[in-house]
Design an enzyme around this catalytic site. Sequence first.
Site, short mmCIF file in Angstrom:
data_model
loop_
_atom_site.label_atom_id
_atom_site.label_comp_id
_atom_site.label_asym_id
_atom_site.label_seq_id
_atom_site.Cartn_x
_atom_site.Cartn_y
_atom_site.Cartn_z
N PRO A 20 0.84 -1.20 0.00
CA PRO A 20 0.00 0.00 0.00
C PRO A 20 0.88 1.26 0.00
O PRO A 20 1.89 1.30 0.70
CB PRO A 20 -0.80 -0.09 1.31
CG PRO A 20 -0.59 -1.46 1.83
CD PRO A 20 0.61 -2.05 1.17
N LEU A 70 4.62 1.76 5.08
CA LEU A 70 5.18 0.42 4.93
C LEU A 70 6.36 0.39 3.95
O LEU A 70 6.80 -0.66 3.53
CB LEU A 70 4.10 -0.57 4.49
CG LEU A 70 2.92 -0.71 5.47
CD1 LEU A 70 1.90 -1.72 4.97
CD2 LEU A 70 3.40 -1.11 6.86
N SER A 125 7.75 3.28 -1.31
CA SER A 125 8.65 3.99 -2.25
C SER A 125 10.07 3.45 -2.18
O SER A 125 10.70 3.25 -3.22
CB SER A 125 8.65 5.51 -2.07
OG SER A 125 8.02 5.93 -0.93
N ALA A 138 11.02 0.45 -1.33
CA ALA A 138 11.08 -0.90 -1.92
C ALA A 138 11.14 -0.79 -3.44
O ALA A 138 11.89 -1.52 -4.10
CB ALA A 138 9.86 -1.73 -1.48
N ASP A 190 14.60 2.92 5.46
CA ASP A 190 13.68 2.23 4.55
C ASP A 190 14.42 1.48 3.43
O ASP A 190 14.20 0.28 3.25
CB ASP A 190 12.67 3.22 3.95
CG ASP A 190 11.65 3.72 4.97
OD1 ASP A 190 11.82 3.44 6.18
OD2 ASP A 190 10.68 4.39 4.58
#
Length: 327
Positions: free
Chosen positions: A108, A113, A116, A118, A159
Amino acid sequence: MRGLSRASAPAKVILFGEHFVVYDKLAVVMAVDLRAHVSVKPRMDNKIIVESIGMGLQGEFTLDGVYKPIIGEFGEDKLRPIYVAAKRVLDLAGESIGLNITVDSRIPVASGLGSSAAVLVATTAAVGSLLEMNLCRDDIFRLALEAEKIIHEKPSGVDPAISTYGGLIAYSRSGGVMMLEAAANLPLVIGDTRIKRDTREMIHRVSELRRLYPEIFKGLMDAGDRVARLAVEAIRAGDLRALGHLMNINHALLYAIGVSNTAIESLLWAARRAGALGAKITGAGGGGCIVALSMPEDRRRIAEAIRVTGGEPLIADIAHEGVRIEE
Ligand code: MEV
């Protein structure tokens, strides 16, 4: 050069230390089993065409970055970081070819989570593989972090780190990545408030409050760092109850720095009332997701409590593998 390359990278939940990690405090973060997939093909001209299937966007970049939409009028902000990630790899290889880049992500968006990051990690790996560059994970992390800088004010790197390395890690700006082994499974339930938020704006809001109250912020940030360090010990000992307490304390610190809201608090309290050992914001806050730690047998009950409170529950398991080239 290959004719086609594909790569994927996982989403993440920050268990401890979001925002504080921007100021070089420790964060603890787990990769979860939702992945962003990116495929890349060379083109005969030198345009970089980026398509996001999930967002219904497609746009064209020249090699020097001039944008033209193809599908969707306002997609540039979303597509440009992907172009930047690809361009950095091309520059490193000394290549100036065109590319078709297609993103197909199950993560999502704008929900905390790590969708961006990933996508940037998978794009970097896919372009590197297309050019047969043998990029190692450290290279992929470094390049994706450079591209992330055009999305956030000053990303900590947490991230892209977790999307690259996978599993469970402790991370700080100055200390880098430390892989963690948990002595017990960490059964998590994620709850999405369905309120999209902007990480850049949340980071800005925190930095403004910090500018006004520097001493108080120092205390809060040092406490956040201490909580994350105790959490590393609790993870290594498999002490779920201690981890639950520490998540609640971490949430109280996030509340204090102004990144919670009523939608988040409703989901948190629904999860806690349904038996969560601890619950907190995960990611930048202001909307997005919460994460609750549960005993294995309570996960469904907590998910149901999140659903009836208006959130979207997601039962998440660890993704041991980080970025991966898909053959
Ligand atoms: C976002 O997932 C986490 C933040 O700490 C920003 C960052 O670390 O770059 C809010």
